[in-house]
Design a protein around this motif. Sequence first.
Motif, PDB file in Angstrom:
ATOM      1  N   THR A  16      13.545  28.549 -15.380  1.00  0.00           N
ATOM      2  CA  THR A  16      14.271  28.900 -16.605  1.00  0.00           C
ATOM      3  C   THR A  16      15.710  29.310 -16.321  1.00  0.00           C
ATOM      4  OG1 THR A  16      12.175  29.657 -17.508  1.00  0.00           O
ATOM      5  CG2 THR A  16      14.161  30.344 -18.668  1.00  0.00           C
ATOM      6  N   ASN A  17      15.913  30.001 -15.222  1.00  0.00           N
ATOM      7  CA  ASN A  17      17.246  30.510 -14.904  1.00  0.00           C
ATOM      8  C   ASN A  17      18.283  29.405 -14.708  1.00  0.00           C
ATOM      9  OD1 ASN A  17      18.376  33.077 -14.832  1.00  0.00           O
ATOM     10  ND2 ASN A  17      18.777  32.892 -12.650  1.00  0.00           N
TER      11      ASN A  17
ATOM     12  N   GLU B  67      18.511  35.878 -22.724  1.00  0.00           N
ATOM     13  CA  GLU B  67      17.482  36.805 -23.232  1.00  0.00           C
ATOM     14  C   GLU B  67      16.642  36.144 -24.313  1.00  0.00           C
ATOM     15  OE1 GLU B  67      19.565  40.367 -24.430  1.00  0.00           O
ATOM     16  OE2 GLU B  67      20.027  40.900 -22.340  1.00  0.00           O
ATOM     17  N   GLU B  70      14.305  33.732 -22.620  1.00  0.00           N
ATOM     18  CA  GLU B  70      13.192  34.448 -21.978  1.00  0.00           C
ATOM     19  C   GLU B  70      12.105  34.784 -22.989  1.00  0.00           C
ATOM     20  OE1 GLU B  70      12.573  35.127 -18.787  1.00  0.00           O
ATOM     21  OE2 GLU B  70      14.423  34.172 -18.148  1.00  0.00           O
ATOM     22  N   LYS B  74       8.155  33.668 -23.002  1.00  0.00           N
ATOM     23  CA  LYS B  74       7.023  34.618 -23.139  1.00  0.00           C
ATOM     24  C   LYS B  74       6.134  34.225 -24.306  1.00  0.00           C
ATOM     25  CE  LYS B  74       8.891  38.680 -20.976  1.00  0.00           C
ATOM     26  NZ  LYS B  74       9.791  39.780 -21.107  1.00  0.00           N
TER      27      LYS B  74
END
Lengths: 190, 162
Positions: A16-17, B67, B70, B74
């Motif tokens: 993801t990074n 963010e 992310e 999740k």
Amino acid sequence: METDLYHIERVLKGETNAFRHLVERYQNFVFTIANRILKNREESEEVAQDVFVKAFNRLASYRKESKFSTWLYRITYNTAIDYTRRRKYDTDSLDREDAHFNVEDNFSKGQLEQLAGQQQRQFLEQAIKQLPQEDGLVISLFYLYEKSVEEVAEATGLSQSNVKVKLFRIRKRLKNILVTLLNNEAKELL
Amino acid sequence: MRHLTEEQLWAYLDEVLSPGEIQEVKNHLDNCGDCRLQLDGLRQIDAEMPEVIISEPSMRFTQNVMEAVELEVKAREYPPLVGLIWQRLYGMGLAFMIIGGLFFIYMNRFNLTLPETAGQMSQYAAQWTSHPLMTTFLIIPLVLWALFFADRILSRRMLGRG
């Protein structure tokens, strides 16, 4: 510098990074396009953020035949337009005919272009804001793509000759707006 | 002398002219001060345009995007609620099949009819469930299941999905 495809493949593998590299590379591009449509920094930033999240979610559907920037442009354009519809903006409110500008060319040939840099920039900023949305997008894309007519044509779906004609007309309109702004400025000073 | 048009000058700056046209423009510029002056002016505007047109978002933009990304990652870890319900239904169905199978084996083992088997089972069930400890053991799993579902629903709402 790694290509866009390299980072895209890493993201699709679960890193993801790696998406950060794409965000850093294209944040100005996406934000500029959004700002050209919305003309509001806060909303443009919100929309630009939405664009990148959508791009992340749809990355698996990105077809590598077209450039990543073209794909991103289409998401940005559609997201910004949807946003304006939800907010009920009148996106055509700044669509002005050339005739509305009082093109009294009181300035001699070359005098407009010889304004000092900072002053010229201020007038240019004002003039660009007054362009109709479509014109503002085309001229923005032209400079975002470092003056590549081919890439502007690919992003907008126009032919290259059509883009060249549009660019000339936009620049002419921009000049008319600048002359009007300068005339108004001169009148205020007198 | 016929001057170059602004369109020609822009095309020259944008480098979209053919080699022949470029040479024509260069030849004219060598001999025309006015056109050279105009070209310099257009070049100046052209140089300013990227600075004026290209806007930058705030310093925190990349961080904000990452963010949000992310959170998306999740959210994918939680299976959809409908899928969870179907999993439980399949599990219950399997449990019923096993219990039914055992029931059937018991019937055949002791040569009982269905009512007789049900009657015996009822007596055993009544004996077992009347004991307080057994009642507790039956109620606790039901409460835990209810809490499990409530947690899933609340977690999904916190992640922004209805």
